[in-house]
Design a protein around this motif. Structure first.
Motif, PDB file in Angstrom:
ATOM      1  N   LEU A 135       9.707  -5.158  10.823  1.00  0.00           N
ATOM      2  CA  LEU A 135      10.417  -4.551  11.526  1.00  0.00           C
ATOM      3  C   LEU A 135       9.786  -3.982  12.647  1.00  0.00           C
ATOM      4  N   GLY A 136       8.481  -2.882  12.385  1.00  0.00           N
ATOM      5  CA  GLY A 136       7.846  -2.412  13.275  1.00  0.00           C
ATOM      6  C   GLY A 136       7.101  -3.487  14.247  1.00  0.00           C
ATOM      7  N   SER A 137       6.735  -4.406  13.786  1.00  0.00           N
ATOM      8  CA  SER A 137       6.052  -5.445  14.603  1.00  0.00           C
ATOM      9  C   SER A 137       7.289  -6.296  15.436  1.00  0.00           C
TER      10      SER A 137
ATOM     11  N   LEU B 195       6.725   1.794  11.756  1.00  0.00           N
ATOM     12  CA  LEU B 195       5.225   1.607  11.236  1.00  0.00           C
ATOM     13  C   LEU B 195       4.834   2.720  10.445  1.00  0.00           C
ATOM     14  N   SER B 196       5.426   3.875  10.634  1.00  0.00           N
ATOM     15  CA  SER B 196       5.012   5.169  10.065  1.00  0.00           C
ATOM     16  C   SER B 196       5.532   5.099   8.558  1.00  0.00           C
ATOM     17  N   HIS B 197       6.600   4.399   8.277  1.00  0.00           N
ATOM     18  CA  HIS B 197       7.024   4.219   7.032  1.00  0.00           C
ATOM     19  C   HIS B 197       6.229   3.322   6.425  1.00  0.00           C
ATOM     20  N   TYR B 198       5.642   2.260   6.801  1.00  0.00           N
ATOM     21  CA  TYR B 198       4.763   1.223   6.222  1.00  0.00           C
ATOM     22  C   TYR B 198       3.552   1.905   6.053  1.00  0.00           C
ATOM     23  N   ILE B 199       3.054   2.752   6.885  1.00  0.00           N
ATOM     24  CA  ILE B 199       1.563   3.548   6.781  1.00  0.00           C
ATOM     25  C   ILE B 199       1.817   4.505   5.347  1.00  0.00           C
TER      26      ILE B 199
ATOM     27  N   PRO C  57      -4.298  -2.473  10.641  1.00  0.00           N
ATOM     28  CA  PRO C  57      -3.529  -3.234  11.745  1.00  0.00           C
ATOM     29  C   PRO C  57      -1.985  -2.393  11.918  1.00  0.00           C
ATOM     30  N   ALA C  58      -1.404  -1.557  10.924  1.00  0.00           N
ATOM     31  CA  ALA C  58      -0.476  -0.718  11.171  1.00  0.00           C
ATOM     32  C   ALA C  58      -0.752   0.220  11.969  1.00  0.00           C
ATOM     33  N   TYR C  59      -1.700   1.237  11.764  1.00  0.00           N
ATOM     34  CA  TYR C  59      -2.306   2.164  12.421  1.00  0.00           C
ATOM     35  C   TYR C  59      -2.667   1.681  14.107  1.00  0.00           C
TER      36      TYR C  59
END
Lengths: 332, 281
Positions: free
Chosen positions: A29-31, A46-50, A58-60
């Motif tokens: 979703l973030g990407s 991406l914060s949820h993923y992190i 890569p997310a950071y």
């Protein structure tokens, strides 16, 4: 239908709504949101993923790029640097994107020296992009802006400065010298232009650098950075008595500038005013606790004044700080 | 290959089909001899040096990682801007003035003026009854910390080594750095200064036992008082060695080989060496 970004985003949004603990859902979703230019929701996804996946380089990095776009510059820099340290820049294309944004952010936040070091990567590898010269020019002329925020009338000067510096960073010092001379002729009053060239020369030609700093000070005597660097160039040549007035000027103009306190402390230390030197060095330390140069100077000052244990403590700190720093000199 | 042709030393490299020969203009060093060559207006550090320990040529210390891509690069490493000043500044006298290289003024070796700037003017002054007015600064008045930095201008200061991150055995040849790392180093105690052990006006003394009295100035055996010095009071209790009172440096300043194995130096980081312990950085 392929490449239907809005539909994909909609579906992933529903999926993570149903299962908020699905890390990959947040990542995709973030990407996708980043690709669609929806930077705020992308950052949040991406914060949820992190939160769910430890050490997600890569997310950071991608979250940093989102924050860059939303104008959250400090977190953007921290995230991009963390991403790089976790391996997000392992592929050449990603490395270029991340290092470029890192350098832009460093400039925007006023850390010009580190930004220039980062741009060296591009010059050494012959990498160019349409706004690179402008970006380097901004760092070198110490203007805390992003290329996109630069006024049109400044474009020519900044780009020419960046072009000259690019040649220097690419180790073509002769071409760089010519380009800088042209720059000085075309823009004789450009603030920090001589400072910029002096800064580049400093490591290999301290006398040439000193002459440039002095030229800068002729036009702008209150330029604290130029005073600091002129003092530093003289100190490196064991000419502390000559460094002292520059250092004093720097502190008079900008007493909260750590490097000004450092050069004044060091100049006093080398001109036999140990007590005065230590006072300024300790001020520099308060303003910037991790500057290795301050610790080096304090070690020397404590040693000269017989404070053996304090000197030893500072030296141990210096060794730790120098181990943390990745930059190394090619050969002893 | 290095040979003498018509009284002139010549340095040659070849790949079998082509040979580049250059006259050796300057030779630097004693424990190893490295040559500075001139080619197309550039100064080069010879890619190989002469090492007395093997009585032959090997890659110049510090250049081990270089991989020449062609014959020109195999001759030597082009000196970076500012580097010739460092080389000539330490290995000769008068070649550098105000940071600029002045090779016509070069005097081979380390002469008085190298350390005592103004010594020549003082000599001239003495003939004109102006000895006092022209006297260069008295280096004996420097503190131990200052002497370490003074000698370190060539032997490398503690700061230089730290800034440059020269870690591992390679830094054993930078004595001021190693000495400053010693637990007993005190920037105000003359008994630990460079010139407490070494007389810069004489050749290096190589007999280990000749340094024993210097160690005992602080680490006096119980029946012997430590040397009187402004700092001595604070050091009278420096431990004496339970193993021996002779040849101190053989154990406490052990010889360490450079990673290339071609040169050996006494480690100036004075310490109790533990068997198998790694080289302390």
């Amino acid at each position: 239908m392929q490449n239907d970004l809005p539909r994909a985003i909609e579906l992933y949004s529903k999926a993570v709504e149903r299962d908020p603990k699905w890390p990959d859902g947040w990542w995709f979703l973030g990407s996708l949101q980043y690709g669609a230019g929806a930077y705020v929701p992308a950052r949040d996804a991406l914060s949820h993923y992190i939160d769910a996946v430890a050490n997600a380089g890569p997310a950071y990095a991608l979250r940093g790029l989102c924050e860059f776009e939303t104008g959250e510059f400090r977190p953007a820099l921290a995230d991009i640097q963390r991403g790089i340290s976790l391996g997000a820049a392992n592929q050449p294309r990603n490395e270029q994107i991340l290092r470029y944004h890192e350098a832009l952010l460093l400039t925007r936040l006023g850390n010009y020296e580190t930004a220039l070091k980062t741009y060296t990567f591009f010059a050494k590898n012959g990498i160019l992009n349409p706004e690179l010269f402008t970006a380097i020019g901004l760092a070198g002329l110490r203007i805390p802006l992003l290329p996109r925020d630069l006024a049109k009338e400044q474009q020519e000067l900044i780009s020419a400065a960046g072009d000259a510096a690019y040649q220097f960073l690419a180790a073509d010092e002769t071409a760089a010298a010519r380009a800088f001379q042209e720059l000085f002729q075309r823009f004789p009053k450009a603030p920090n232009a001589h400072f910029f060239y002096g800064y580049l020369l400093f490591a290999t030609d301290p006398d040439g650098a000193l002459a440039e700093f002095q030229q800068e000070l002729e036009a702008a005597p209150s330029n604290a950075d130029a005073n600091v660097m002129a003092a530093w160039a003289l100190l490196m040549r064991n000419r502390a008595a000559e460094a002292l007035p520059y250092a004093q000027n720097a502190v008079d103009k900008e007493p909260t500038l750590p490097s000004a306190q450092l050069v004044l402390g060091r100049s006093l230390l080398e001109t036999v005013d140990l007590k005065g030197g230590m006072e300024h060095l300790e001020k520099a330390l308060q303003l910037e606790p991790d500057n290795i140069e301050t610790h080096l100077a304090l070690a020397k000052a404590y040693s000269k004044s017989g404070r053996k244990e304090d000197a030893r403590r500072e030296r141990v700190l210096c060794l730790r700080l120098s181990s943390d720093n990745e930059t190394t000199v090619e050969r002893p | 290959m290095v040979e003498t042709k018509e009284g002139q030393p010549v340095y040659s490299v070849t790949d079998g089909s082509r040979t580049i020969s250059l006259p050796i203009r300057w030779s630097f060093g004693k424990s190893a001899q490295t040559w500075v060559l001139e080619k197309d207006g550039d100064l080069l550090e010879s890619m190989v040096s002469y090492y007395p320990s093997i009585d032959g040529l090997e890659i110049t210390t510090g250049d081990e990682t270089l991989t020449p891509q062609n014959l020109d690069e195999a001759v030597g490493r082009k000196l970076r801007r500012g580097e010739p000043q460092d080389c000539f500044g330490c290995h000769s006298t008068g070649a550098v003035s105000m940071g600029k290289l002045q090779l016509p003024n070069l005097e081979p070796g380390v002469t008085c003026e190298h350390c005592h700037t103004g010594a020549s003017a003082h000599l001239m002054g003495a003939f004109q009854d102006q000895a006092y007015e022209t006297a260069p600064p008295d280096l004996r008045k420097l503190s131990t910390e200052d002497i370490s930095n003074f000698c370190g201008q060539c032997h490398r200061t503690w700061e230089t080594v730290v800034r440059s991150r020269w870690r591992g055995e390679i830094n054993v040849r930078f004595q001021p750095y190693r000495m400053t790392n010693s637990k007993c180093f005190d920037g105000t105690d003359p008994r630990i200064s460079c010139i407490a052990c070494h007389d810069p006006h004489r050749d290096l003394v190589r007999e280990d036992s000749s340094y024993d009295t210097k160690c005992r100035a602080c680490h006096a055996p119980k029946d012997e008082a430590a040397t009187t010095s402004p700092k001595a009071d604070g050091h009278r209790d420096a431990k004496s060695c339970s193993v021996s009172s002779e040849n101190c440096i053989t154990c406490h300043m052990p010889k360490v080989k450079l990673p290339n194995g071609l040169m050996t130096f006494h480690d100036h980081e004075i310490r109790i060496v533990k068997l198998g312990a790694p080289y302390p950085d």
